[in-house]
Write a protein that holds these residues in place. Structure first.
Motif, PDB file in Angstrom:
ATOM      1  N   ARG A   1      -4.362   3.844 -33.639  1.00  0.00           N
ATOM      2  CA  ARG A   1      -3.316   3.413 -34.579  1.00  0.00           C
ATOM      3  C   ARG A   1      -2.482   2.266 -34.032  1.00  0.00           C
ATOM      4  O   ARG A   1      -1.905   1.493 -34.812  1.00  0.00           O
ATOM      5  N   TYR A   2      -2.413   2.118 -32.724  1.00  0.00           N
ATOM      6  CA  TYR A   2      -1.500   1.152 -32.124  1.00  0.00           C
ATOM      7  C   TYR A   2      -2.263   0.116 -31.304  1.00  0.00           C
ATOM      8  O   TYR A   2      -3.265   0.423 -30.659  1.00  0.00           O
ATOM      9  N   ALA A   3      -1.777  -1.123 -31.354  1.00  0.00           N
ATOM     10  CA  ALA A   3      -2.341  -2.209 -30.553  1.00  0.00           C
ATOM     11  C   ALA A   3      -1.341  -2.611 -29.483  1.00  0.00           C
ATOM     12  O   ALA A   3      -0.139  -2.732 -29.754  1.00  0.00           O
ATOM     13  N   VAL A   4      -1.846  -2.819 -28.276  1.00  0.00           N
ATOM     14  CA  VAL A   4      -1.007  -3.252 -27.151  1.00  0.00           C
ATOM     15  C   VAL A   4      -1.607  -4.540 -26.619  1.00  0.00           C
ATOM     16  O   VAL A   4      -2.760  -4.572 -26.184  1.00  0.00           O
ATOM     17  N   ALA A   5      -0.829  -5.617 -26.667  1.00  0.00           N
ATOM     18  CA  ALA A   5      -1.299  -6.925 -26.201  1.00  0.00           C
ATOM     19  C   ALA A   5      -0.397  -7.408 -25.076  1.00  0.00           C
ATOM     20  O   ALA A   5       0.832  -7.389 -25.205  1.00  0.00           O
ATOM     21  N   ASN A   6      -1.010  -7.836 -23.989  1.00  0.00           N
ATOM     22  CA  ASN A   6      -0.260  -8.374 -22.853  1.00  0.00           C
ATOM     23  C   ASN A   6      -0.340  -9.888 -22.858  1.00  0.00           C
ATOM     24  O   ASN A   6      -1.431 -10.460 -22.882  1.00  0.00           O
ATOM     25  N   SER A   7       0.825 -10.540 -22.852  1.00  0.00           N
ATOM     26  CA  SER A   7       0.874 -11.987 -22.659  1.00  0.00           C
ATOM     27  C   SER A   7       1.337 -12.253 -21.233  1.00  0.00           C
ATOM     28  O   SER A   7       1.565 -11.329 -20.460  1.00  0.00           O
ATOM     29  N   THR A   8       1.477 -13.518 -20.893  1.00  0.00           N
ATOM     30  CA  THR A   8       1.846 -13.861 -19.526  1.00  0.00           C
ATOM     31  C   THR A   8       3.261 -13.409 -19.168  1.00  0.00           C
ATOM     32  O   THR A   8       3.547 -13.142 -18.001  1.00  0.00           O
ATOM     33  N   GLN A   9       4.151 -13.291 -20.164  1.00  0.00           N
ATOM     34  CA  GLN A   9       5.535 -12.929 -19.877  1.00  0.00           C
ATOM     35  C   GLN A   9       6.049 -11.757 -20.709  1.00  0.00           C
ATOM     36  O   GLN A   9       7.158 -11.280 -20.470  1.00  0.00           O
ATOM     37  N   THR A  10       5.282 -11.316 -21.685  1.00  0.00           N
ATOM     38  CA  THR A  10       5.771 -10.285 -22.602  1.00  0.00           C
ATOM     39  C   THR A  10       4.685  -9.254 -22.877  1.00  0.00           C
ATOM     40  O   THR A  10       3.530  -9.419 -22.473  1.00  0.00           O
ATOM     41  N   ILE A  11       5.081  -8.215 -23.598  1.00  0.00           N
ATOM     42  CA  ILE A  11       4.117  -7.249 -24.119  1.00  0.00           C
ATOM     43  C   ILE A  11       4.374  -7.109 -25.616  1.00  0.00           C
ATOM     44  O   ILE A  11       5.524  -7.103 -26.065  1.00  0.00           O
ATOM     45  N   ILE A  12       3.294  -7.076 -26.400  1.00  0.00           N
ATOM     46  CA  ILE A  12       3.381  -6.988 -27.857  1.00  0.00           C
ATOM     47  C   ILE A  12       2.837  -5.628 -28.276  1.00  0.00           C
ATOM     48  O   ILE A  12       1.714  -5.261 -27.909  1.00  0.00           O
TER      49      ILE A  12
END
Length: 498
Positions: A367-378
């Protein structure tokens, strides 16, 4: 960014039959094409023709062929289409939400000179340029237009920023002017930005300044202060022609320039802080490209030509099949489309700060998506389409995510519990605890509130300080409101709904 040919949705004619304009709706459901016959064709997401309607002149006595179309824009809510015409008028058609809905003119703006370019930024008025050099805004509620600024030179192009908080105008005297609706913290100012070496017909507003092309066969990148930062000179190449149009990707990290029989693709390299050398996509017998538009979710590019052909390209960086349940497509450095293969539902994940997204995981019973960027988490709830982006330095395998609560994601990392509310771009709570079992942590956010009993934000957290001590925290004031010492080990706790 790579372009891969998808399909032709309108075949070419034997002679000149210029595609005047193309555009995508903000909800990604419809695309519109305006032909040389002054007919607007509507297509669905798959490129299938679903509807059409004919345009009308400002004055019928001059005939149906007395004008050409210079601008075509969907409204931000995707229910209207604005048509800018050379017979000194703008019509706004209400097209409805369903295919086949009746097309009616809901607004018209009678002008003193011809329209030459149009953009409709999100949450803003319709912006258009004119032959007399004025840049004006059309207000749909009052049905009146007003001048934003005036110059003495024909407006050849308009381009909105990826954030929609600013736009630029290119003029026949080679000047480029910037206007900001509001301060977004970038430090960009209003007024004359720079002078280009030729009339800036191919104009793109990116996340890293602007990029311009024209009849001198040069592509020049300018920074936010209007200083030239890079230049690509193709004037000595005999098979190269003038640049007629340009479009920036929704992420602001890629730009496509159209010329004769070819597209040039420029990609931003965040590590070098430069635009990489253009990638050529040569298409024989295509002839001059007259219109370009990028789908708002970044997945496709629509292209119109002088001979009436409309082509569709897929635009991707990489594609991943996740557990044979989801398709994850990176359409930009900071933008990803997650598609559920069973239902076809699409979710767009985008870093609002422009950071590069490294990886995406689907968690919490898919149900949930977790995306890691270089400085944040979505974090995204794929069911409710609530998105959250918070500053975060990932530590890798030490992080543990808990999705037992539908309103809050609990992240445990090195003895610290972080609470993130879906749809809220700020961390709502952060405490130290070694007890991370979801049955030993209880979070309640604004539950069981009625009109008769509404006490404002009511956000509480209960957790274990040690095996026998329960701490209750008000997440709004960040104060500890109670400590309860139990006489035996706590195995389960929960705060009630109100």
């Amino acid at each position: 960014m790579l372009l891969k040919y998808y399909k032709n949705i309108l075949p070419p004619q034997d002679g000149a039959a210029k595609i005047c304009a193309v555009c995508w709706s903000a909800n990604n459901v419809k695309c519109a094409v305006c032909t040389s016959d002054r007919v607007v064709l509507l297509y669905d997401e798959a490129g299938e023709k679903r509807d059409k309607f004919s345009l009308k002149p400002a004055d019928p006595k001059y005939g149906k062929t007395s004008y050409t179309v210079k601008g075509l824009c969907f409204s931000p809510d995707s229910t209207k289409i604005a048509i800018g015409q050379t017979d000194n008028i703008i019509y706004v058609y209400k097209i409805g939400t369903q295919w086949g809905d009746k097309k009616v003119i809901c607004n018209k703006f009678v002008l003193q000179s011809s329209v030459t370019a149009m953009v409709w930024p999100n949450n803003q008025a319709l912006i258009f340029g004119q032959v007399d050099g004025k840049v004006r805004a059309a207000n749909m509620k009052s049905n009146k237009s007003s001048t934003i600024y005036a110059t003495n030179s024909y407006v050849v192009a308009l381009a909105a920023s990826p954030s929609g908080k600013a736009f630029i105008s290119g003029h026949a005297d080679c000047s480029i002017v910037r206007y900001t609706f509001e301060d977004d913290g970038s430090g960009e100012t209003r007024g004359l930005l720079c002078h280009h070496s030729s009339a800036p017909y191919a104009l793109a507003y990116t996340s890293h300044g602007i990029i311009v092309g024209g009849c001198d066969k040069k592509i020049v990148a300018y920074d936010r202060d209007g200083h030239c930062s890079q230049q690509f000179d193709f004037s000595r190449e005999e098979d190269e022609n003038e640049f007629t149009c340009a479009v920036c990707s929704p992420s602001g990290f890629s730009v496509i320039f159209g010329s004769f029989n070819r597209l040039k693709i420029l990609n931003w390299n965040p590590r070098k802080g430069l635009w990489e050398d253009p990638i050529n996509k040569i298409i024989p017998n295509l002839y001059t490209i007259t219109a370009l538009c990028w789908k708002p979710d970044g997945s496709r590019v629509l292209m119109g030509t002088l001979c009436g052909s409309v082509e569709v390209f897929n635009s991707t960086l990489k594609k991943i099949n996740y557990k044979k349940k989801f398709e994850i497509v990176h359409v930009g450095l900071n933008q990803v489309i997650v598609t559920c293969l069973s239902s076809g539902q699409k979710t767009v994940l985008k870093s609002q700060y422009g950071y590069e997204i490294d990886n995406v995981r689907i968690m919490g019973s898919d149900r949930y998506a977790v995306a890691n960027s270089t400085q944040t988490i979505i974090l995204a709830d794929l069911l409710t389409n609530k998105f959250t982006e918070i500053p975060w330095q990932s530590t890798g395998e030490n992080e543990k995510f808990y999705f037992d609560n539908e309103n809050v994601c609990m992240i445990f990392n090195r003895g610290e519990l972080t609470l993130v509310e879906y749809g809220n771009n700020e961390i709502i709570g952060c405490v130290r605890t070694e007890y991370i079992n979801p049955h030993l942590i209880s979070v309640r956010l604004n539950e069981r509130q009625t009109k008769r009993c509404h006490i404002g934000d009511n956000k509480k957290l209960a957790y274990l300080l040690d095996m026998k001590t329960v701490v209750i925290v008000d997440l709004v004031t960040e104060n500890v409101i109670a400590e309860v010492e139990h006489d035996s080990k706590v195995d389960w706790l929960e705060v009630n709904g109100n």
